[in-house]
Design a protein around this motif. Structure first.
Motif, PDB file in Angstrom:
ATOM      1  N   LEU A 160      -3.097  15.974   3.887  1.00 24.79           N
ATOM      2  CA  LEU A 160      -3.755  14.979   2.926  1.00 24.79           C
ATOM      3  C   LEU A 160      -3.919  13.565   3.502  1.00 24.79           C
ATOM      4  O   LEU A 160      -3.912  12.494   2.651  1.00 24.79           O
ATOM      5  CB  LEU A 160      -3.036  14.703   1.486  1.00 24.79           C
ATOM      6  CG  LEU A 160      -2.698  16.234   0.677  1.00 24.79           C
ATOM      7  CD1 LEU A 160      -2.020  15.668  -0.467  1.00 24.79           C
ATOM      8  CD2 LEU A 160      -4.196  16.660   0.422  1.00 24.79           C
ATOM      9  N   ARG A 161      -4.062  13.716   4.729  1.00 28.47           N
ATOM     10  CA  ARG A 161      -4.435  12.446   5.556  1.00 28.47           C
ATOM     11  C   ARG A 161      -5.784  12.711   6.127  1.00 28.47           C
ATOM     12  O   ARG A 161      -6.090  12.155   7.284  1.00 28.47           O
ATOM     13  CB  ARG A 161      -3.422  11.938   6.674  1.00 28.47           C
ATOM     14  CG  ARG A 161      -2.002  11.674   6.086  1.00 28.47           C
ATOM     15  CD  ARG A 161      -2.238   9.981   5.733  1.00 28.47           C
ATOM     16  NE  ARG A 161      -2.142   9.360   6.595  1.00 28.47           N
ATOM     17  CZ  ARG A 161      -1.053   9.027   7.572  1.00 28.47           C
ATOM     18  NH1 ARG A 161       0.335   9.321   7.099  1.00 28.47           N
ATOM     19  NH2 ARG A 161      -1.165   7.941   8.657  1.00 28.47           N
ATOM     20  N   SER A 193      -0.209   1.496  -1.694  1.00 28.90           N
ATOM     21  CA  SER A 193      -0.912   2.466  -2.558  1.00 28.90           C
ATOM     22  C   SER A 193       0.128   3.559  -3.154  1.00 28.90           C
ATOM     23  O   SER A 193      -0.446   4.333  -3.814  1.00 28.90           O
ATOM     24  CB  SER A 193      -2.033   2.901  -1.761  1.00 28.90           C
ATOM     25  OG  SER A 193      -1.541   3.895  -0.722  1.00 28.90           O
ATOM     26  N   GLN A 251      -7.327  10.889   0.348  1.00 29.08           N
ATOM     27  CA  GLN A 251      -6.103  11.761  -0.262  1.00 29.08           C
ATOM     28  C   GLN A 251      -6.901  13.109  -0.746  1.00 29.08           C
ATOM     29  O   GLN A 251      -6.076  14.051  -1.414  1.00 29.08           O
ATOM     30  CB  GLN A 251      -5.356  10.999  -1.581  1.00 29.08           C
ATOM     31  CG  GLN A 251      -4.521  10.098  -1.033  1.00 29.08           C
ATOM     32  CD  GLN A 251      -3.659   9.268  -2.173  1.00 29.08           C
ATOM     33  OE1 GLN A 251      -4.033   8.514  -2.730  1.00 29.08           O
ATOM     34  NE2 GLN A 251      -2.511  10.019  -2.533  1.00 29.08           N
ATOM     35  N   LEU A 294      -0.541   2.157   3.172  1.00 32.92           N
ATOM     36  CA  LEU A 294      -0.214   3.491   2.390  1.00 32.92           C
ATOM     37  C   LEU A 294       1.050   2.995   1.639  1.00 32.92           C
ATOM     38  O   LEU A 294       1.325   3.700   0.624  1.00 32.92           O
ATOM     39  CB  LEU A 294       0.247   4.150   3.828  1.00 32.92           C
ATOM     40  CG  LEU A 294      -0.859   4.845   4.644  1.00 32.92           C
ATOM     41  CD1 LEU A 294      -0.450   5.486   5.861  1.00 32.92           C
ATOM     42  CD2 LEU A 294      -1.752   5.879   3.907  1.00 32.92           C
ATOM     43  N   ARG A 351       1.254   5.985  -1.133  1.00 36.74           N
ATOM     44  CA  ARG A 351       1.104   7.293  -0.644  1.00 36.74           C
ATOM     45  C   ARG A 351       2.131   7.232   0.404  1.00 36.74           C
ATOM     46  O   ARG A 351       2.494   8.427   1.077  1.00 36.74           O
ATOM     47  CB  ARG A 351      -0.133   7.104   0.180  1.00 36.74           C
ATOM     48  CG  ARG A 351      -1.295   7.105  -1.008  1.00 36.74           C
ATOM     49  CD  ARG A 351      -2.885   7.195  -0.027  1.00 36.74           C
ATOM     50  NE  ARG A 351      -3.136   8.525   0.869  1.00 36.74           N
ATOM     51  CZ  ARG A 351      -3.715   8.553   1.663  1.00 36.74           C
ATOM     52  NH1 ARG A 351      -4.585   7.510   1.963  1.00 36.74           N
ATOM     53  NH2 ARG A 351      -3.874   9.583   2.517  1.00 36.74           N
ATOM     54  N   LEU A 352       2.874   6.237   0.678  1.00 31.82           N
ATOM     55  CA  LEU A 352       3.951   6.363   1.613  1.00 31.82           C
ATOM     56  C   LEU A 352       5.262   5.685   1.208  1.00 31.82           C
ATOM     57  O   LEU A 352       5.228   4.528   0.792  1.00 31.82           O
ATOM     58  CB  LEU A 352       3.850   5.903   3.029  1.00 31.82           C
ATOM     59  CG  LEU A 352       4.698   5.493   4.140  1.00 31.82           C
ATOM     60  CD1 LEU A 352       5.121   7.122   4.674  1.00 31.82           C
ATOM     61  CD2 LEU A 352       4.180   4.950   5.304  1.00 31.82           C
ATOM     62  N   ASP A 353       6.339   6.204   1.238  1.00 33.90           N
ATOM     63  CA  ASP A 353       7.756   5.621   0.702  1.00 33.90           C
ATOM     64  C   ASP A 353       8.439   5.141   1.758  1.00 33.90           C
ATOM     65  O   ASP A 353       8.991   5.960   2.722  1.00 33.90           O
ATOM     66  CB  ASP A 353       8.743   6.680  -0.071  1.00 33.90           C
ATOM     67  CG  ASP A 353       9.905   6.015  -0.780  1.00 33.90           C
ATOM     68  OD1 ASP A 353      10.300   4.966  -0.176  1.00 33.90           O
ATOM     69  OD2 ASP A 353      10.390   6.815  -1.312  1.00 33.90           O
TER      70      ASP A 353
END
Length: 412
Positions: free
Chosen positions: A145-146, A191, A92, A188, A193-195
């Protein structure tokens, strides 16, 4: 006697690779399973349908050039090479804050490994073999941010197109998935980081794909019938790559059918005296579980009227279908004639726009661009896959059919 088809699949211990191994094996292919996870490969091997010859396991760290080189030893001749293995970034961090040690793993696995796999196994590919490189929608649009994920996947697409030009005897394509419920995506999501709701909201079909749907795409692209698409970057992403709206897409209001649901294909819009027998694309069982229409009317549209003809075809389709069906338009190949190319390009963007409007109802629309000399036999496997229930996550795309003897063309 015809030899058995053989495919090598990297990253086959999980996700899309696992589902693809099961799909190829279910059709009688012999599989060479490549991954660094020995136990997971063995578990997969125990579950797979058997082929005429035993499936093979190769435990390899694809981030190591020397380990890739070992694959050339005792490798059977391959009908298809599927470069599926890949990884996402877990730091990130902004790109400029990453050290080389943090940045390089994605480069070695996502970008270098497909190139080295081809170089290592080039002499083990049968004549007219297929090479499929799994890229990503992230290779078409930057995701911040990947880490190196978007750059490396863009590199895979470029590699694919260049290789297709260098080796016109092979069929070389890139698959660009959207959001798929793989282990990477689950991590993801877990964590934060992905909805998943927001991800589905960026996808006109209103949902995230399952690995089996991308396995169907890889099975098709690994087949002989996909060779006319050589040089293409094929997006199977629920139309997320063509969606430009600012609002969230509505959630799916339809049931996803099993991938092997039988499809009834109706062919319409064929002019009397047409030069090609497009009606031969039709399939006969009207009681099949999935309905598709292939419409050839735009091919005979008056000069400068492709957009209007595409609109009329879609309106006809919408009057007859409300859920779980597909429309495939046959379009003339894009020209560079300034007097008509605007109308032709507008028809292709119409397909993408209509896909975004229809998505949440499970209605799909794609187009297949054909040359005047394209034979129906050449088109048939592509058109039937595009129209079928096996392609339920494919919409909003325009594919170009190139001659098997010519170079590949880029999909729009």
């Amino acid at each position: 006697m015809q030899s058995e088809n053989t495919v090598l699949i990297t990253g086959s211990a999980s996700g899309i690779g696992y589902a693809s191994a099961m799909r190829f094996a279910s059709d009688g292919w012999r599989c060479v399973l490549v991954d660094y996870q020995a136990g997971a490969l063995q578990h997969l091997l125990e579950k797979m349908p058997q082929a005429k010859q035993p499936h093979l396991i190769r435990v390899v760290n694809l981030m190591e050039r020397t380990e890739i080189a070992t694959l050339a030893a005792d490798m059977p001749y391959l009908d298809a090479l599927i470069n599926n293995a890949g990884m996402s970034d877990g730091t990130q961090l902004p790109l400029t804050a990453m050290t080389q040690e943090q940045f390089s793993p994605l480069v070695r696995l996502n970008l270098d490994a497909p190139r080295l796999m081809f170089q290592t196994l080039e002499n083990r590919l049968k004549p007219h073999a297929r090479v499929v490189n799994v890229a990503s929608g992230a290779g078409l649009h930057a995701i911040p941010l990947r880490g190196a994920y978007s750059p490396t996947k863009a590199g895979v697409i470029a590699l694919t197109k260049a290789l297709a030009l260098a080796r016109p005897d092979l069929g070389v394509t890139a698959l660009c998935p959207g959001f798929v419920r793989t282990e990477i995506v689950r991590r993801l999501i877990d964590s934060g980081r992905l909805d998943p709701v927001r991800a589905a909201g960026k996808t006109p079909l209103g949902r995230i794909a399952e690995p089996a749907e991308l396995a169907e795409a890889l099975f098709f692209l690994g087949s002989e019938g996909a060779r006319p698409l050589s040089g293409s970057a094929v997006s199977v992403d629920g139309a997320s790559s063509v969606y430009g709206g600012s609002a969230q897409c509505p959630p799916a209001a339809y049931d996803v059918l099993p991938m092997d649901t039988e499809t009834y294909i109706a062919v319409v819009g064929v002019a009397s005296g047409a030069g090609q027998n497009w009606m031969s694309l039709q399939t006969g069982n009207r009681d099949a579980g999935y309905t598709a229409v292939i419409d050839a009317s735009v091919l005979d549209a008056p000069y400068g009227q492709c957009l209007n003809a595409a609109h009329e075809a879609a309106a006809r389709f919408a009057r007859a279908h409300t859920r779980n069906a597909s429309l495939t338009l046959l379009l003339p190949t894009q020209t560079m004639d300034w007097s008509t190319c605007g109308d032709e390009a507008a028809a292709r963007m119409f397909v993408a726009t209509q896909a975004c409007e229809w998505g949440s109802s499970g209605l799909r629309i794609n187009s297949l661009e054909v040359h005047a000399h394209t034979s129906v036999d050449e088109v048939q496997p592509i058109a039937r896959y595009m129209a079928s229930a096996a392609a339920q996550f494919l919409t909003g795309q325009s594919w170009v059919v190139a001659s098997c003897e010519g170079h590949g063309r880029e999909s729009i």
